[in-house]
Scaffold this motif. Structure first.
Motif, mmCIF file in Angstrom:
data_model
loop_
_atom_site.group_PDB
_atom_site.id
_atom_site.type_symbol
_atom_site.label_atom_id
_atom_site.label_comp_id
_atom_site.label_asym_id
_atom_site.label_seq_id
_atom_site.Cartn_x
_atom_site.Cartn_y
_atom_site.Cartn_z
ATOM 1 N N ILE A 1 21.549 90.780 -15.284
ATOM 2 C CA ILE A 1 20.353 90.493 -16.076
ATOM 3 C C ILE A 1 20.760 89.538 -17.197
ATOM 4 O O ILE A 1 21.704 89.789 -17.920
ATOM 5 C CB ILE A 1 19.787 91.804 -16.656
ATOM 6 C CG1 ILE A 1 19.099 92.588 -15.557
ATOM 7 C CG2 ILE A 1 18.833 91.530 -17.794
ATOM 8 C CD1 ILE A 1 17.869 91.956 -14.978
ATOM 9 N N GLY A 2 20.045 88.454 -17.289
ATOM 10 C CA GLY A 2 20.351 87.469 -18.311
ATOM 11 C C GLY A 2 19.529 86.239 -17.994
ATOM 12 O O GLY A 2 18.902 86.167 -16.934
ATOM 13 N N ASN B 1 19.624 96.387 -15.979
ATOM 14 C CA ASN B 1 20.693 96.634 -16.951
ATOM 15 C C ASN B 1 21.769 95.567 -16.880
ATOM 16 O O ASN B 1 22.226 95.194 -15.800
ATOM 17 C CB ASN B 1 21.311 98.016 -16.744
ATOM 18 C CG ASN B 1 21.988 98.179 -15.399
ATOM 19 O OD1 ASN B 1 21.352 98.095 -14.378
ATOM 20 N ND2 ASN B 1 23.280 98.404 -15.413
ATOM 21 N N GLY C 1 26.218 86.810 -16.849
ATOM 22 C CA GLY C 1 26.289 86.124 -18.137
ATOM 23 C C GLY C 1 27.500 86.626 -18.909
ATOM 24 O O GLY C 1 28.065 87.681 -18.584
ATOM 25 N N GLY D 1 27.710 87.916 -21.860
ATOM 26 C CA GLY D 1 27.469 89.213 -22.493
ATOM 27 C C GLY D 1 27.609 90.340 -21.492
ATOM 28 O O GLY D 1 28.352 91.312 -21.714
ATOM 29 N N TRP E 1 23.939 86.053 -26.087
ATOM 30 C CA TRP E 1 23.079 86.938 -25.308
ATOM 31 C C TRP E 1 21.793 86.138 -25.122
ATOM 32 O O TRP E 1 20.792 86.332 -25.834
ATOM 33 C CB TRP E 1 22.785 88.228 -26.066
ATOM 34 C CG TRP E 1 23.936 89.169 -26.293
ATOM 35 C CD1 TRP E 1 24.625 89.351 -27.447
ATOM 36 C CD2 TRP E 1 24.477 90.110 -25.359
ATOM 37 N NE1 TRP E 1 25.581 90.336 -27.286
ATOM 38 C CE2 TRP E 1 25.508 90.822 -26.011
ATOM 39 C CE3 TRP E 1 24.206 90.421 -24.017
ATOM 40 C CZ2 TRP E 1 26.262 91.816 -25.382
ATOM 41 C CZ3 TRP E 1 24.954 91.413 -23.408
ATOM 42 C CH2 TRP E 1 25.978 92.100 -24.083
ATOM 43 N N GLY E 2 21.860 85.215 -24.171
ATOM 44 C CA GLY E 2 20.842 84.170 -24.098
ATOM 45 C C GLY E 2 19.430 84.672 -23.873
ATOM 46 O O GLY E 2 18.487 84.205 -24.522
ATOM 47 N N ALA E 3 19.271 85.616 -22.959
ATOM 48 C CA ALA E 3 17.912 86.056 -22.614
ATOM 49 C C ALA E 3 17.205 86.616 -23.843
ATOM 50 O O ALA E 3 16.010 86.397 -24.040
ATOM 51 C CB ALA E 3 17.963 87.101 -21.503
ATOM 52 N N LEU F 1 27.605 85.059 -29.507
ATOM 53 C CA LEU F 1 28.825 85.715 -29.024
ATOM 54 C C LEU F 1 30.026 84.828 -29.287
ATOM 55 O O LEU F 1 29.996 83.628 -29.008
ATOM 56 C CB LEU F 1 28.731 85.962 -27.513
ATOM 57 C CG LEU F 1 27.732 87.004 -27.030
ATOM 58 C CD1 LEU F 1 27.590 86.933 -25.510
ATOM 59 C CD2 LEU F 1 28.176 88.389 -27.460
HETATM 60 C C1 LIG Z 1 22.589 97.531 -20.800
HETATM 61 C C2 LIG Z 1 21.639 96.530 -21.383
HETATM 62 N N1 LIG Z 1 21.671 96.276 -22.703
HETATM 63 C C3 LIG Z 1 20.836 95.374 -23.250
HETATM 64 C C4 LIG Z 1 19.925 94.703 -22.482
HETATM 65 C C5 LIG Z 1 18.992 93.676 -23.086
HETATM 66 N N2 LIG Z 1 19.336 92.349 -22.568
HETATM 67 C C6 LIG Z 1 18.654 91.795 -21.557
HETATM 68 S S1 LIG Z 1 19.190 90.301 -21.143
HETATM 69 C C7 LIG Z 1 20.351 90.321 -22.360
HETATM 70 C C8 LIG Z 1 21.206 89.127 -22.621
HETATM 71 C C9 LIG Z 1 22.150 88.801 -21.517
HETATM 72 O O1 LIG Z 1 23.128 87.921 -21.989
HETATM 73 P P1 LIG Z 1 24.222 87.308 -21.035
HETATM 74 O O2 LIG Z 1 24.728 88.347 -20.133
HETATM 75 O O3 LIG Z 1 25.206 86.586 -21.854
HETATM 76 O O4 LIG Z 1 23.376 86.290 -20.140
HETATM 77 P P2 LIG Z 1 22.538 85.006 -20.665
HETATM 78 O O5 LIG Z 1 21.169 85.518 -20.997
HETATM 79 O O6 LIG Z 1 23.225 84.428 -21.839
HETATM 80 O O7 LIG Z 1 22.500 84.085 -19.485
HETATM 81 C C10 LIG Z 1 20.313 91.528 -23.053
HETATM 82 C C11 LIG Z 1 21.207 91.920 -24.172
HETATM 83 C C12 LIG Z 1 19.917 95.010 -21.098
HETATM 84 N N3 LIG Z 1 19.085 94.434 -20.253
HETATM 85 N N4 LIG Z 1 20.794 95.914 -20.584
#
Ligand SMILES: Cc1ncc(C[n+]2csc(CCOP(=O)(O)OP(=O)(O)O)c2C)c(N)n1
Ligand SMILES: [Mg+2]
Length: 583
Positions: A403-404, A430, A455, A457, A486-488, A506
């Motif tokens: 998820i991201g 998640n 991602g 994060g 945490w782009g999303a 980050l």
């Molecule tokens: C366990 C969990 N914690 C928090 C979230 C909220 N959340 C959704 S997307 C996201 C950011 C994801 O960041 P990253 O993995 O770096 O991917 P990007 O969006 O930067 O491509 C977060 C913190 C979640 N979905 N699941």
């Protein structure tokens, strides 16, 4: 009946259910049974974290169509399962979580590693079996396995740890597997009637098509009707992308072609999908759900019928068998859609060509924020990188996505020709999902390349499982999108909170160097022209037992947000916060 110990009865029931692999972390609570695993032909796969074990069981189950099994120590080992089991619940994975519990003679005294383990999983399992007497060990163990298949979802097998030590006469139950069948006769006739009258039928192929091994049946019906097929959200592998009737996926970052086609439908055949709310939200500014169309919905779980979308006919049955019955019923009817078949096929071709063309031209995001941060020449534009990954993807790959923002954008670029190839975090959503799931997938199909998209994060939540891949010789490839954020979630702060970034930046170490230090291969990629070759080489290296982490250096630009539907413009009433609105 044969006299044996409860541990033996437990292990023999696992054997009878065809269990070959169990993921988990060792614990005294089940050691008496664990001791027998090797002799019983069961491989115990130790993980770094129990969440990883539950995710691996999920990936294993979804690729193999068999049970995924995880086990852990009572108390903390079991509470560590929770996120993984919740994810498996929303992925409809037949995972059995075996949860040894504190001993009956100390339960309630607040001894060591004690918690009431049934309430914790009550809302994320299809069935909870509690062994309330050692004599019932085989019976209840078998029921947990049967119910996971019957209800297609996780079950919990809760065993007081002292109950492994009894001995009794046991019968090891044969697995119960039922034929779901093709649904009610009257509803089948009604559905066939609606499809026969349809001028612009559209099929939505969901996870149920995959679970039922019904892809061939779906192709046959689509061809008979000349109907475009869209795949439901994150089930991109439910219809072959190379087929002329494939129109891509619905939902977040899905296919505009699919959305435009379903918007024109007068009859929708929803095959093995609950039509989940998140997967049918407007996208790309298109509110595409055809509100006036007649909806025929097929699901193995009767409770899903008509739950989210209003339906005209609901059929409870096996997606494959229902589809075959519909094809048969339509064989000798004249189809209203036949007249416009050629025109419809041309429309499908045109919409697909237009969307492909748009994707090809869509090399970077063009909103103000993305323009401001997307011009770092030393980093790749995410969309260009995703396109390269798409082109280099091995035909038989299994891909799990996290998820991201970038993982979500990848939805448009993930196409499959065979079922059981895509494993996404689905509607539990998640972070930290993709990597362990890919390891579980590899355990189920060692001959296929396993690839996780994550991602940065999400990666830091899950990369410890590199050790599992190495220790257990389950070579996988992780593609890590390093955008330093945490782009999303940052995207929401861009759109709704005037770029006030709280908790979304980050500071990263070198993930490639960490991977190397852990004993895996690690490579930094910062040029689009290197992406395809690197993916191909990493997949090939899996055959030599090598796990590779490809660290993709990408800009901070961001695609559309997840939850435009769920956020409101900030309103502030206190003077001290008056500036905390949108600029
Ligand atoms: C366990 C969990 N914690 C928090 C979230 C909220 N959340 C959704 S997307 C996201 C950011 C994801 O960041 P990253 O993995 O770096 O991917 P990007 O969006 O930067 O491509 C977060 C913190 C979640 N979905 N699941
Ligand atoms: Mg990120």
């Amino acid at each position: 009946m044969t006299e044996m110990t409860a541990s033996e009865a437990f292990v023999e029931t696992l054997v009878a259910q065809g269990v070959k692999n169990v993921f988990g972390i060792v614990g005294s609570a089940f050691m008496d049974a664990l001791d027998l695993f090797p002799a019983a032909g069961i491989r115990f796969l130790p993980t770094v974290h129990e969440q990883g074990a539950a995710h691996m069981a999920d990936g294993y189950a979804r690729i193999s169509g068999k049970h995924g099994v995880c086990i852990g120590q009572n108390g903390p080992g079991i509470t560590n399962f929770v996120t993984g089991i919740a994810a498996a619940y929303w992925a409809h994975s037949p995972v059995v979580a075996i949860t040894p519990e504190s001993g009956t003679l100390s339960m309630g005294l607040g001894g060591f590693q004690e918690t009431d383990q049934l309430p914790v999983f009550s809302k994320i399992t299809k069935y909870q079996g509690h062994v309330n007497h050692p004599r019932r060990m085989a019976e209840i163990t078998a029921r947990c396995f049967d119910r996971a298949m019957l209800d297609l979802g996780p079950t919990q097998l809760n065993i007081p740890r002292d109950y492994f030590y009894a001995n009794h006469d046991y019968d090891i139950p044969e697995p119960i597997r039922i034929e779901r069948g093709a649904g009610g006769r009257a509803s089948l006739t009604q559905a066939a009637e609606l499809l026969a009258q349809a001028k612009f039928p559209v099929i939505v192929a969901g996870g149920g098509v995959i679970a039922a091994d019904g892809a061939e049946a779906c192709i046959a019906l689509a061809e008979l009707l000349g109907a475009p097929v869209v795949t439901s959200y994150l089930h991109n592998d439910s219809f072959p992308a190379s087929h002329p009737l494939w129109a891509g996926s619905l939902g977040y970052q899905g296919s505009k072609a699919g959305m435009k086609l379903i918007a024109r439908a007068d009859v929708v055949l929803a095959l093995g999908t609950r039509l989940g709310p998140f997967g049918t939200l407007p996208q790309h500014g298109l509110d595409y759900w055809p509100r006036n169309a007649k909806i025929i919905q097929i699901d193995a779980d009767p409770k899903m019928l008509g739950l989210v979308k209003k339906i005209s006919v609901g059929l409870c049955g096996d997606a494959g068998e229902v589809t075959e019955a519909l094809t048969e019923a339509l064989g000798n009817r004249s189809l209203a859609g036949s007249k416009s078949r050629e025109q419809r096929l041309a429309t499908i071709r045109d919409e697909k060509a237009a969307w492909e063309d748009e994707l090809t031209r869509w090399t970077q995001e063009t909103d103000d924020f993305s323009r401001d941060v997307g011009s770092d020449g030393s980093r790749m534009h995410p969309r260009q990188m995703l396109r390269e990954l798409e082109h280099a993807m091995p035909k038989d790959a299994m891909v799990s996505t996290d998820i991201g923002n970038i993982c979500s954008v990848s939805n448009s670029y993930l196409r499959f020709d065979r079922p059981r190839s895509m494993l996404a975090a689905m509607s539990f959503g998640n972070c930290g999902y993709a990597f362990p799931v890919a390891i579980g997938a590899k355990a189920a199909a060692p001959e296929r390349p396993a690839i996780a998209y994550a991602g940065d994060g999400a990666w830091t939540m899950s990369f410890g499982e590199i050790l599992t891949a190495l220790r257990e010789n389950l070579p996988v490839t992780a593609v890590v999108f390093n955008n330093g954020q945490w782009g999303a979630e940052k995207k929401n702060q861009v759109d709704f909170y005037a770029r006030r970034f709280v908790g979304t930046d980050l500071k990263n170490p070198s993930f490639a160097a960490i991977a190397r230090a852990m004993g895996a291969e690690g490579q930094v990629i910062d040029r689009v022209s290197d992406v395809g070759g690197a993916l191909e080489a990493a997949c090939r290296a899996q055959r030599d037992g090598k796990t590779t982490i490809l660290e993709m250096m990408v800009t901070q630009e961001l695609g559309d947000p997840f939850r435009r539907d769920a956020l409101s413009k900030p309103k502030r009433m206190l003077e001290k916060y008056s500036e905390y609105t949108v600029a």
